[in-house]
Structure formats: structure tokens, C-alpha cells
Motif scaffolding. Sequence first.
Motif, PDB file in Angstrom:
ATOM      1  N   LYS A 233     -96.490  30.811 -73.863  1.00  0.00           N
ATOM      2  CA  LYS A 233     -97.805  30.358 -73.417  1.00  0.00           C
ATOM      3  C   LYS A 233     -98.053  30.645 -71.939  1.00  0.00           C
ATOM      4  CE  LYS A 233     -98.172  26.639 -76.828  1.00  0.00           C
ATOM      5  NZ  LYS A 233     -98.355  25.174 -77.022  1.00  0.00           N
ATOM      6  N   TYR A 234     -97.032  31.139 -71.243  1.00  0.00           N
ATOM      7  CA  TYR A 234     -97.154  31.379 -69.814  1.00  0.00           C
ATOM      8  C   TYR A 234     -97.310  32.868 -69.525  1.00  0.00           C
ATOM      9  CZ  TYR A 234     -95.518  26.572 -69.252  1.00  0.00           C
ATOM     10  OH  TYR A 234     -95.393  25.214 -69.318  1.00  0.00           O
ATOM     11  N   PRO A 235     -97.901  33.216 -68.362  1.00  0.00           N
ATOM     12  CA  PRO A 235     -97.948  34.624 -67.966  1.00  0.00           C
ATOM     13  C   PRO A 235     -96.540  35.217 -67.954  1.00  0.00           C
ATOM     14  CG  PRO A 235     -99.314  33.287 -66.525  1.00  0.00           C
ATOM     15  CD  PRO A 235     -98.546  32.334 -67.379  1.00  0.00           C
ATOM     16  N   LYS A 236     -96.421  36.539 -68.157  1.00  0.00           N
ATOM     17  CA  LYS A 236     -95.122  37.176 -68.346  1.00  0.00           C
ATOM     18  C   LYS A 236     -94.136  36.855 -67.225  1.00  0.00           C
ATOM     19  CE  LYS A 236     -92.821  41.532 -69.367  1.00  0.00           C
ATOM     20  NZ  LYS A 236     -91.669  41.227 -68.499  1.00  0.00           N
ATOM     21  N   ARG A 237     -94.571  36.951 -65.973  1.00  0.00           N
ATOM     22  CA  ARG A 237     -93.644  36.715 -64.867  1.00  0.00           C
ATOM     23  C   ARG A 237     -93.097  35.298 -64.897  1.00  0.00           C
ATOM     24  NH1 ARG A 237     -94.981  37.715 -58.420  1.00  0.00           N
ATOM     25  NH2 ARG A 237     -92.918  37.121 -57.629  1.00  0.00           N
ATOM     26  N   LEU A 238     -93.986  34.329 -65.142  1.00  0.00           N
ATOM     27  CA  LEU A 238     -93.554  32.941 -65.209  1.00  0.00           C
ATOM     28  C   LEU A 238     -92.733  32.697 -66.471  1.00  0.00           C
ATOM     29  CD1 LEU A 238     -93.512  30.091 -64.143  1.00  0.00           C
ATOM     30  CD2 LEU A 238     -95.776  29.722 -65.128  1.00  0.00           C
ATOM     31  N   GLY A 239     -93.120  33.322 -67.572  1.00  0.00           N
ATOM     32  CA  GLY A 239     -92.360  33.179 -68.800  1.00  0.00           C
ATOM     33  C   GLY A 239     -90.945  33.722 -68.659  1.00  0.00           C
ATOM     34  N   ASP A 240     -90.803  34.849 -67.962  1.00  0.00           N
ATOM     35  CA  ASP A 240     -89.470  35.415 -67.725  1.00  0.00           C
ATOM     36  C   ASP A 240     -88.636  34.478 -66.863  1.00  0.00           C
ATOM     37  OD1 ASP A 240     -90.192  37.610 -69.187  1.00  0.00           O
ATOM     38  OD2 ASP A 240     -90.602  38.892 -67.456  1.00  0.00           O
ATOM     39  N   TYR A 241     -89.278  33.873 -65.862  1.00  0.00           N
ATOM     40  CA  TYR A 241     -88.569  32.929 -64.995  1.00  0.00           C
ATOM     41  C   TYR A 241     -88.093  31.719 -65.790  1.00  0.00           C
ATOM     42  CZ  TYR A 241     -88.403  28.750 -62.050  1.00  0.00           C
ATOM     43  OH  TYR A 241     -88.044  27.542 -61.486  1.00  0.00           O
ATOM     44  N   LEU A 242     -88.963  31.176 -66.638  1.00  0.00           N
ATOM     45  CA  LEU A 242     -88.586  30.012 -67.434  1.00  0.00           C
ATOM     46  C   LEU A 242     -87.475  30.355 -68.423  1.00  0.00           C
ATOM     47  CD1 LEU A 242     -92.099  28.466 -68.169  1.00  0.00           C
ATOM     48  CD2 LEU A 242     -90.374  27.639 -66.573  1.00  0.00           C
ATOM     49  N   SER A 243     -87.505  31.553 -68.966  1.00  0.00           N
ATOM     50  CA  SER A 243     -86.446  31.971 -69.881  1.00  0.00           C
ATOM     51  C   SER A 243     -85.100  31.996 -69.177  1.00  0.00           C
ATOM     52  CB  SER A 243     -86.760  33.358 -70.466  1.00  0.00           C
ATOM     53  OG  SER A 243     -87.931  33.316 -71.259  1.00  0.00           O
ATOM     54  N   ARG A 244     -85.084  32.473 -67.933  1.00  0.00           N
ATOM     55  CA  ARG A 244     -83.834  32.497 -67.160  1.00  0.00           C
ATOM     56  C   ARG A 244     -83.373  31.079 -66.853  1.00  0.00           C
ATOM     57  NH1 ARG A 244     -86.635  36.677 -64.481  1.00  0.00           N
ATOM     58  NH2 ARG A 244     -87.128  35.285 -62.748  1.00  0.00           N
ATOM     59  N   GLU A 245     -84.329  30.185 -66.541  1.00  0.00           N
ATOM     60  CA  GLU A 245     -83.974  28.802 -66.271  1.00  0.00           C
ATOM     61  C   GLU A 245     -83.353  28.146 -67.506  1.00  0.00           C
ATOM     62  OE1 GLU A 245     -84.816  26.460 -63.338  1.00  0.00           O
ATOM     63  OE2 GLU A 245     -84.224  28.445 -62.660  1.00  0.00           O
ATOM     64  N   LEU A 246     -83.916  28.424 -68.666  1.00  0.00           N
ATOM     65  CA  LEU A 246     -83.385  27.851 -69.903  1.00  0.00           C
ATOM     66  C   LEU A 246     -81.991  28.390 -70.210  1.00  0.00           C
ATOM     67  CD1 LEU A 246     -86.630  28.004 -72.074  1.00  0.00           C
ATOM     68  CD2 LEU A 246     -85.446  25.933 -71.353  1.00  0.00           C
ATOM     69  N   GLU A 247     -81.764  29.665 -69.912  1.00  0.00           N
ATOM     70  CA  GLU A 247     -80.441  30.232 -70.126  1.00  0.00           C
ATOM     71  C   GLU A 247     -79.413  29.576 -69.206  1.00  0.00           C
ATOM     72  OE1 GLU A 247     -80.695  34.428 -69.630  1.00  0.00           O
ATOM     73  OE2 GLU A 247     -81.890  34.738 -71.445  1.00  0.00           O
ATOM     74  N   ASP A 248     -79.810  29.305 -67.966  1.00  0.00           N
ATOM     75  CA  ASP A 248     -78.888  28.688 -67.012  1.00  0.00           C
ATOM     76  C   ASP A 248     -78.515  27.275 -67.436  1.00  0.00           C
ATOM     77  OD1 ASP A 248     -78.912  30.946 -65.482  1.00  0.00           O
ATOM     78  OD2 ASP A 248     -80.414  30.218 -64.048  1.00  0.00           O
ATOM     79  N   LEU A 249     -79.449  26.576 -68.117  1.00  0.00           N
ATOM     80  CA  LEU A 249     -79.190  25.200 -68.529  1.00  0.00           C
ATOM     81  C   LEU A 249     -78.435  25.105 -69.851  1.00  0.00           C
ATOM     82  CD1 LEU A 249     -82.604  23.534 -67.649  1.00  0.00           C
ATOM     83  CD2 LEU A 249     -80.448  23.219 -66.450  1.00  0.00           C
ATOM     84  N   SER A 250     -78.402  26.212 -70.596  1.00  0.00           N
ATOM     85  CA  SER A 250     -77.760  26.186 -71.920  1.00  0.00           C
ATOM     86  C   SER A 250     -76.236  26.280 -71.809  1.00  0.00           C
ATOM     87  CB  SER A 250     -78.288  27.323 -72.772  1.00  0.00           C
ATOM     88  OG  SER A 250     -77.969  28.577 -72.199  1.00  0.00           O
TER      89      SER A 250
END
Length: 250
Positions: A233-250
Motif C-alpha cells: 500500500k506504500y510507494p515503492k521506495r517506502l515499501g522497500d524500506y519497510l520490507s527491509r525493516e521487517l526482515e531485520d525484525l524477523s
Amino acid sequence: MPEVKYQDLPFEEEIAFFRQKLNLPTATWTDIWQFMHTRAFVVAGAIKADLLQDLRSAVEQAIAEGTTLATFRDAFDETVAKHGWTYKGGRNWRSRLIFETNIRTAYAAGRWQQMTDPDLLKLRPYLLYRHGDSRYPRPQHLAWDGLVLPADDPWWKTHYPPNGWGCKCRVFSLSKRELKAMGKSGPDRAPDNGSYQWADKNTGQTHTVPTGIDPGWAYNVGEKTDWTPDVSKYPKRLGDYLSRELEDLS
């Protein structure tokens, strides 16, 4: 208003609660709602990832090391200057809001984890609501002072404090013996104080809020949730950032 000091409060559950949060850039405080705050660290208007991370680091230091509001404000000022952040509200009000909201919710979440530990619940199955030491008490919060309910009562799902901006109310666990010492033969009945309608000016959506609770606060910060933001639901740049954040927390 006297400065809040938390040097003696940090503990493992509190720190763990904060550290499991995802950094989530937001424009307004209603971009995420209620229980979503248990999984996301947000500061309204902090959209840049680096800005949000610096604010988070200052809050985490306060939680983990028990630093004061004055120390946090030094870090807040450095962060604002570094990023050229233009925020809403005065400096003292905004820095206090960020500091106290995050510390109080993290502490409350940690306490909930402690008080609802199955082994502890066998010995202390009740929870006692205590009104905080506020200069201007909220009538409804004051009315709940002394209320005792079982720890599994549904009332705690919407009324476990903090119950609003700046709310200092707390909850303590009780044994059956302590309940009797209060002059009670058993727990109280959960009060039904009604509700009111609150309209979000940003979205136009109307929410039903329990009486006595600030909009957006009718949830139990200590209850765990698997919620994560939908990155699509987020713009690509922000979506990519959130994906990296989720990977770091997993």
C-alpha cells in the motif's frame, strides 16, 4: 508539571516490547490506529527513515538506561537540527509527548507481560486500577480508582492504561488475601460507562470510543499482535524500506 523520572523503571519486558517495534513513517497520528501501535514506532510527521531512526534511538536509550526528559530533549534538539525537521507544536510540548507516550506504553506493556504470567496469575489473579497523580484528574479515570477485576476480564482489553495522552494511571496485581484486606468479598463488576463518537478529520471516519478513553487509546498495549503493515500500500521506495525493516525484525 514536574519532570517524569524513570531511572528505576526499565526492565527486560519493557525493553523487549519497544525493540520489537517496526519503524513506520507516518504523516499524522491517526495513520495507524490503536493496537497497531504495539508493533510500530511512529512519530507523527516523521516521514524520513533516518529522522525516525534517530528519534527511536533517543527513546530507546531513555527506556533502556532510564535517562531523563532533559537528556532526551538534548537528543531531540540534535536530531531536529541534523535533519532540519519542521514539526507541529512547541519544542517542550512535542518532546515531552514523544518521550512520555513511548515510555509509559512500553512500561505498561512490560507490566502486563509480568502480571499475566501463568505462574503469577495462580497467586495473584486480580488486577487493581489506580488513578495516576495528575494535576487535573480525569473524572472517569478517578472513578475507576480502586476497581478490582479478574486479569482475564474483557474490560482490560479496552481500559488497560494508559487510557489517553498523558494518562498516568497504573494497574497492580492482587492476591485473594489482598482483595479481602481491601474489604472486598470478591472482584468488582466491570463498569459500563457508555461510549461516544469521534470523527477523524483526516479520513472522515467515525470511531466509537469508550467513555473516559481518548480517541485511539481503547486497546491493551500489553496484548501481543501479529499485525504488520501491508507494504504494497506504500510507494515503492517506502515499501522497500519497510520490507527491509521487517526482515531485520524477523
